[in-house]
Design an enzyme around this catalytic site. Structure first.
Site, PDB file in Angstrom:
ATOM      1  N   GLY A 104      -4.219  -4.570  -3.850  1.00 53.88           N
ATOM      2  CA  GLY A 104      -5.536  -3.299  -4.237  1.00 53.88           C
ATOM      3  C   GLY A 104      -4.398  -1.724  -4.178  1.00 53.88           C
ATOM      4  O   GLY A 104      -4.233  -1.428  -4.018  1.00 53.88           O
ATOM      5  N   HIS A 105      -4.974  -1.270  -5.746  1.00 53.64           N
ATOM      6  CA  HIS A 105      -3.917  -0.238  -6.371  1.00 53.64           C
ATOM      7  C   HIS A 105      -4.463   0.355  -6.881  1.00 53.64           C
ATOM      8  O   HIS A 105      -5.858   0.104  -7.950  1.00 53.64           O
ATOM      9  CB  HIS A 105      -3.109  -0.646  -6.923  1.00 53.64           C
ATOM     10  CG  HIS A 105      -1.881  -2.314  -7.142  1.00 53.64           C
ATOM     11  ND1 HIS A 105      -1.211  -2.325  -7.778  1.00 53.64           N
ATOM     12  CD2 HIS A 105      -1.882  -2.806  -6.043  1.00 53.64           C
ATOM     13  CE1 HIS A 105      -0.410  -3.599  -7.478  1.00 53.64           C
ATOM     14  NE2 HIS A 105      -0.526  -3.474  -5.849  1.00 53.64           N
ATOM     15  N   LYS A 125       2.178   1.758  -5.096  1.00 49.36           N
ATOM     16  CA  LYS A 125       2.732   1.017  -6.596  1.00 49.36           C
ATOM     17  C   LYS A 125       1.496   2.000  -7.568  1.00 49.36           C
ATOM     18  O   LYS A 125       2.143   2.003  -8.231  1.00 49.36           O
ATOM     19  CB  LYS A 125       2.463  -0.215  -6.386  1.00 49.36           C
ATOM     20  CG  LYS A 125       3.372  -0.402  -5.187  1.00 49.36           C
ATOM     21  CD  LYS A 125       3.219  -1.462  -4.928  1.00 49.36           C
ATOM     22  CE  LYS A 125       2.349  -2.391  -4.228  1.00 49.36           C
ATOM     23  NZ  LYS A 125       1.910  -1.661  -3.026  1.00 49.36           N
ATOM     24  N   ASP A 184       0.865  -1.709   0.058  1.00 47.97           N
ATOM     25  CA  ASP A 184       0.158  -0.169   0.102  1.00 47.97           C
ATOM     26  C   ASP A 184       1.221   1.462  -0.257  1.00 47.97           C
ATOM     27  O   ASP A 184       0.892   2.114   0.782  1.00 47.97           O
ATOM     28  CB  ASP A 184      -0.808  -0.114   1.021  1.00 47.97           C
ATOM     29  CG  ASP A 184      -1.532  -0.856   1.056  1.00 47.97           C
ATOM     30  OD1 ASP A 184      -2.470  -1.883   0.396  1.00 47.97           O
ATOM     31  OD2 ASP A 184      -2.204  -1.596   2.266  1.00 47.97           O
ATOM     32  N   GLN A 209       2.017  -5.908  -2.891  1.00 47.41           N
ATOM     33  CA  GLN A 209       2.358  -6.398  -1.626  1.00 47.41           C
ATOM     34  C   GLN A 209       4.047  -5.114  -2.001  1.00 47.41           C
ATOM     35  O   GLN A 209       4.094  -4.260  -2.156  1.00 47.41           O
ATOM     36  CB  GLN A 209       2.592  -7.748  -1.261  1.00 47.41           C
ATOM     37  CG  GLN A 209       1.363  -8.202  -1.306  1.00 47.41           C
ATOM     38  CD  GLN A 209       0.738  -8.721  -2.189  1.00 47.41           C
ATOM     39  OE1 GLN A 209       1.492  -9.763  -3.452  1.00 47.41           O
ATOM     40  NE2 GLN A 209      -0.607  -8.787  -2.976  1.00 47.41           N
TER      41      GLN A 209
END
Ligand code: GDP
Ligand code: IMO
Ligand code: MG
Length: 422
Positions: free
Chosen positions: A40-41, A16, A13, A223
């Site tokens: 979750g990007h 990225k 988080d 990650q």
């Protein structure tokens, strides 16, 4: 520069998605090489938010080819939902989005097993509950199902039957959970296979071909290095190779090496799930960062634990992935803060250590802090304050690599490049 990578340098988080989207504009391919929809990007463009889970974060640039490499674990139902959402935002077709035929499939059993272990097992990891760990277990034990298996019913029956009896006993007698029959799961997966078959291809040879044509490839990590199965804070990690080495096994970069490896780090530290966290804050400042930074997981909505920037951990991440520069995010969250600290080393058993090598017990690491005069920059003016420069220079000197990019807001435009990535 033909090849670049974006890798989380902390516990995920870090931003990225935002940095990948920015650099994708000048790239021909963006390739995910590991993880799955545990990621979750988030990308913000002109007030519009997009959260990507398994689809690469270059997808808002339709000319850029998005590739899901063979090291990824793919949950077909989730992928198709994500695809239909993103189709309302950008032009995605089987011509600009490709899935490796040998990516591993996350089945219903994997998700159920992940949930059962987390709720009933003796040791909770705090996973995202998406079935990531069990899917990688089946891959490594050679019982996994590959995306190409979804396209042939007989193969699917054969592959799903392998290991089913063992799982059925486990679910029935240990976890007391009803699971779908093989037939039900075959029908479900085959249906999804039909829906995604146009996107499936041999992505290794595709990347090989594009590299030989001189195309620019950006590898997007999910990650962070500290969640890597080998380098991370085991057992509180994810089940894949999140660090740079994962690129070579999870996507392939035929005959070459990655030239620029950008480690993305927040200007402070966050973590979701269990595990050690030396600089974690339990006071008012921690709450302020959590609230101001809106630190809630993009996939699970869980509150993220917050703490000061941890240089020993970042020094370790630089070594694990041969990072060549840093993208530092969320500097706006630290602007105007009452107190500003950076952990530059730990005291462990009476000794000062400046790199969080795996031999160090992070539960016993006492952070040593350097205090900084807080900065109050608004960033948009483009004139960084002396206080801000002092803070940035300290980080750069400690890590021995440049902070090439810094971000001061979620939007694509809220960023400053301090070096060229072309
Ligand atoms: P990722 O998993 O590394 O892509 O990061 P996430 O999307 O899970 O979390 C990063 C969060 O920070 C998202 O909500 C981003 O929109 C947001 N973000 C990224 N960079 C910045 C920044 O510089 N400032 C602020 N305020 N938010 C940012
Ligand atoms: P992105 O790509 C932050 C964490 C989980 C848990 C551990 C194992 O958005 O940075 P898993 O479901 O992978 O078996 O969970 O890893 N985790 C993440 N934390 N960001 C992520 O992804 C994460 N993906 C997994 O919270 O601690
Ligand atoms: Mg995230």
């Amino acid at each position: 520069m033909q090849t670049m990578a974006i890798i989380g340098a902390q516990w995920g988080d870090e931003g990225k998605g935002k940095i990948t989207d920015l650099l994708a504009e000048q790239c021909d391919l963006v390739v995910r090489y590991q993880g799955g929809h545990n990621a979750g990007h988030t990308i913000w463009v002109n007030g519009q938010k997009t959260v990507l889970h398994v689809i690469p974060s270059g997808v808002l640039h339709p000319k850029c080819l998005s590739v899901i490499g063979h090291g990824v674990v793919l949950e077909p139902e989730n992928f198709l939902n994500e695809l239909s959402k993103i189709k309302g935002v950008t032009n995605v077709t089987p011509d600009n989005l490709k899935i490796s035929s040998t990516a591993t499939v996350i089945t219903s059993f994997h998700k159920l097993l992940d949930g059962a272990r987390e709720s009933q097992g003796p040791e909770k990891i705090g996973t995202t509950g998406k079935g990531i760990g069990p899917a990688y277990e089946d891959k490594v034990s050679r019982r996994g199902i590959k995306v190409k298996d979804l396209l042939d019913k007989d193969t699917l029956v054969r592959r799903l039957s392998n290991g089913y009896a063992e799982k059925a006993i486990l679910f029935k007698h240990l976890y007391h959970i009803d699971i779908p029959s093989i037939d039900e799961e075959v029908e479900r997966l085959y249906r999804y296979g039909e829906a995604l078959k146009d996107y499936v291809t041999d992505t290794f040879s595709l990347i090989d071909q594009k590299l030989s044509e001189g195309k620019r490839v950006l590898y997007e990590g999910a990650q962070g290095i500290l969640l890597d199965i080998d380098y991370g804070t085991y057992p509180y990690v994810t089940s894949s190779s999140t660090a740079g080495a994962g690129i070579y096994t999870g996507a392939g970069i035929p005959g070459r090496r990655v030239e620029e490896v950008i480690g993305v780090a927040k200007a402070y530290t966050t973590r979701v799930g269990e595990g050690p966290f030396p600089t974690e804050l339990f006071d008012e400042i921690g709450n302020e960062i959590q609230t101001k930074g809106n630190e809630f997981g993009a996939t699970t909505g869980r509150k993220r634990r917050c703490g000061w920037l941890d240089i020993p951990l970042l020094r370790y991440s630089v070594k694990c992935s041969h990072l060549t520069s840093i993208a530092l995010t969320k500097l706006d969250i630290l602007s105007h803060i009452k107190e500003l600290k950076v952990c530059y080393a730990y005291e462990v058993n009476g000794k000062v250590v400046d790199c969080a090598y795996p031999g160090i017990n992070l539960y016993h690491a006492k952070p040593l802090y350097k205090e900084f005069k807080p900065f109050t920059d608004d960033f948009a003016s483009g004139k960084p304050s002396k206080e801000f420069e002092a803070y940035m220079n300290f980080i750069q000197e400690c890590l021995g690599i440049p902070v090439g990019i810094y971000a001061y807001g979620p939007d694509r435009a809220q960023v400053v490049f301090r070096q060229k990535y072309s």
